[in-house]
Design a protein around this motif. Structure first.
Motif, PDB file in Angstrom:
ATOM      1  N   HIS A 139      58.820 183.429 -23.061  1.00 18.92           N
ATOM      2  CA  HIS A 139      57.527 184.085 -22.851  1.00 18.92           C
ATOM      3  C   HIS A 139      57.479 184.582 -21.410  1.00 18.92           C
ATOM      4  O   HIS A 139      57.818 183.851 -20.488  1.00 18.92           O
ATOM      5  N   GLU A 140      57.082 185.805 -21.239  1.00 21.30           N
ATOM      6  CA  GLU A 140      56.896 186.368 -19.901  1.00 21.30           C
ATOM      7  C   GLU A 140      55.566 187.108 -19.871  1.00 21.30           C
ATOM      8  O   GLU A 140      55.220 187.785 -20.826  1.00 21.30           O
ATOM      9  N   ALA A 141      54.855 186.929 -18.781  1.00 18.79           N
ATOM     10  CA  ALA A 141      53.579 187.625 -18.621  1.00 18.79           C
ATOM     11  C   ALA A 141      53.433 188.052 -17.168  1.00 18.79           C
ATOM     12  O   ALA A 141      53.840 187.334 -16.257  1.00 18.79           O
ATOM     13  N   GLN A 142      52.870 189.226 -16.975  1.00 21.13           N
ATOM     14  CA  GLN A 142      52.615 189.748 -15.637  1.00 21.13           C
ATOM     15  C   GLN A 142      51.216 190.349 -15.622  1.00 21.13           C
ATOM     16  O   GLN A 142      50.763 190.888 -16.631  1.00 21.13           O
ATOM     17  N   SER A 174      48.099 189.904  -7.880  1.00 19.45           N
ATOM     18  CA  SER A 174      49.131 190.090  -8.887  1.00 19.45           C
ATOM     19  C   SER A 174      49.853 188.774  -9.077  1.00 19.45           C
ATOM     20  O   SER A 174      49.869 187.922  -8.190  1.00 19.45           O
ATOM     21  N   GLY A 175      50.436 188.614 -10.240  1.00 14.54           N
ATOM     22  CA  GLY A 175      51.163 187.388 -10.520  1.00 14.54           C
ATOM     23  C   GLY A 175      52.002 187.543 -11.769  1.00 14.54           C
ATOM     24  O   GLY A 175      51.890 188.520 -12.503  1.00 14.54           O
ATOM     25  N   SER A 176      52.845 186.570 -11.999  1.00 14.17           N
ATOM     26  CA  SER A 176      53.681 186.574 -13.194  1.00 14.17           C
ATOM     27  C   SER A 176      54.027 185.143 -13.547  1.00 14.17           C
ATOM     28  O   SER A 176      53.947 184.240 -12.705  1.00 14.17           O
ATOM     29  N   GLU A 177      54.391 184.955 -14.806  1.00 12.68           N
ATOM     30  CA  GLU A 177      54.835 183.652 -15.262  1.00 12.68           C
ATOM     31  C   GLU A 177      55.913 183.857 -16.312  1.00 12.68           C
ATOM     32  O   GLU A 177      55.936 184.870 -17.001  1.00 12.68           O
ATOM     33  N   ALA A 178      56.796 182.874 -16.413  1.00 10.42           N
ATOM     34  CA  ALA A 178      57.870 182.924 -17.402  1.00 10.42           C
ATOM     35  C   ALA A 178      58.104 181.513 -17.920  1.00 10.42           C
ATOM     36  O   ALA A 178      58.142 180.562 -17.144  1.00 10.42           O
ATOM     37  N   ASP A 179      58.216 181.388 -19.224  1.00 11.36           N
ATOM     38  CA  ASP A 179      58.482 180.106 -19.871  1.00 11.36           C
ATOM     39  C   ASP A 179      59.700 180.267 -20.770  1.00 11.36           C
ATOM     40  O   ASP A 179      59.886 181.318 -21.393  1.00 11.36           O
ATOM     41  N   TYR A 180      60.477 179.210 -20.867  1.00 12.37           N
ATOM     42  CA  TYR A 180      61.629 179.206 -21.767  1.00 12.37           C
ATOM     43  C   TYR A 180      61.840 177.789 -22.260  1.00 12.37           C
ATOM     44  O   TYR A 180      61.765 176.836 -21.486  1.00 12.37           O
TER      45      TYR A 180
END
Length: 138
Positions: free
Chosen positions: A101-104, A32-38
């Motif tokens: 942007h957020e992705a999981q 599992s993982g996640s990322e967030a950009d702003y």
């Protein structure tokens, strides 16, 4: 004399085996993982323009005439011009952008395998009456 073996006239030997095997393979993998950009970008522009003008203009004319016969003529012309101007200009501009942007993600891999086998085996030895080997079967 022992079990399964006779040294007399008849020789009899027997062996029988049966069974089953079973095995399971189970593998489980998770990730599992996640990322967030702003990001944001804002800009401000400003411009001031000013101008001033002042104009003053004066003109005068005076004429005076006296005649010997006693006539008198007098004329006065006068022009006065005044102009004051002030101009001011102010420009203000702002622009901006904002992004997020957020992705999981979750991942699950599962493997299950079963192995089953059964077996049976038998051996029999018989001899004739003289103690010599006879027929063998497998």
């Amino acid at each position: 004399m022992s079990d399964g073996f006779d040294t007399g006239a008849d020789l009899d030997y027997g062996h029988f085996e049966a069974g089953a095997d079973s095995a399971d393979l189970e593998q489980l993998h998770t990730a599992s993982g996640s990322e967030a950009d702003y990001s944001s970008d804002f800009n401000v522009y400003e411009q001031d323009t000013e101008s001033a003008e002042s104009t003053d203009f004066q003109q005068g004319s005076h004429v005076e005439i006296d005649n010997p016969d006693g006539g008198h003529y007098e004329e006065t012309n006068f022009t006065n011009y005044s102009n004051d101007q002030f101009d001011s200009s102010h420009i203000f501009a702002a622009e901006g952008s904002e992004q997020g942007h957020e992705a999981q993600f979750d991942e699950l891999d599962a493997l299950r395998q079963s192995f089953n086998s059964e077996f049976a085996a038998g051996t029999e030895l018989q001899t004739d009456g003289g103690g010599h080997p006879g027929v063998a079967s497998n």
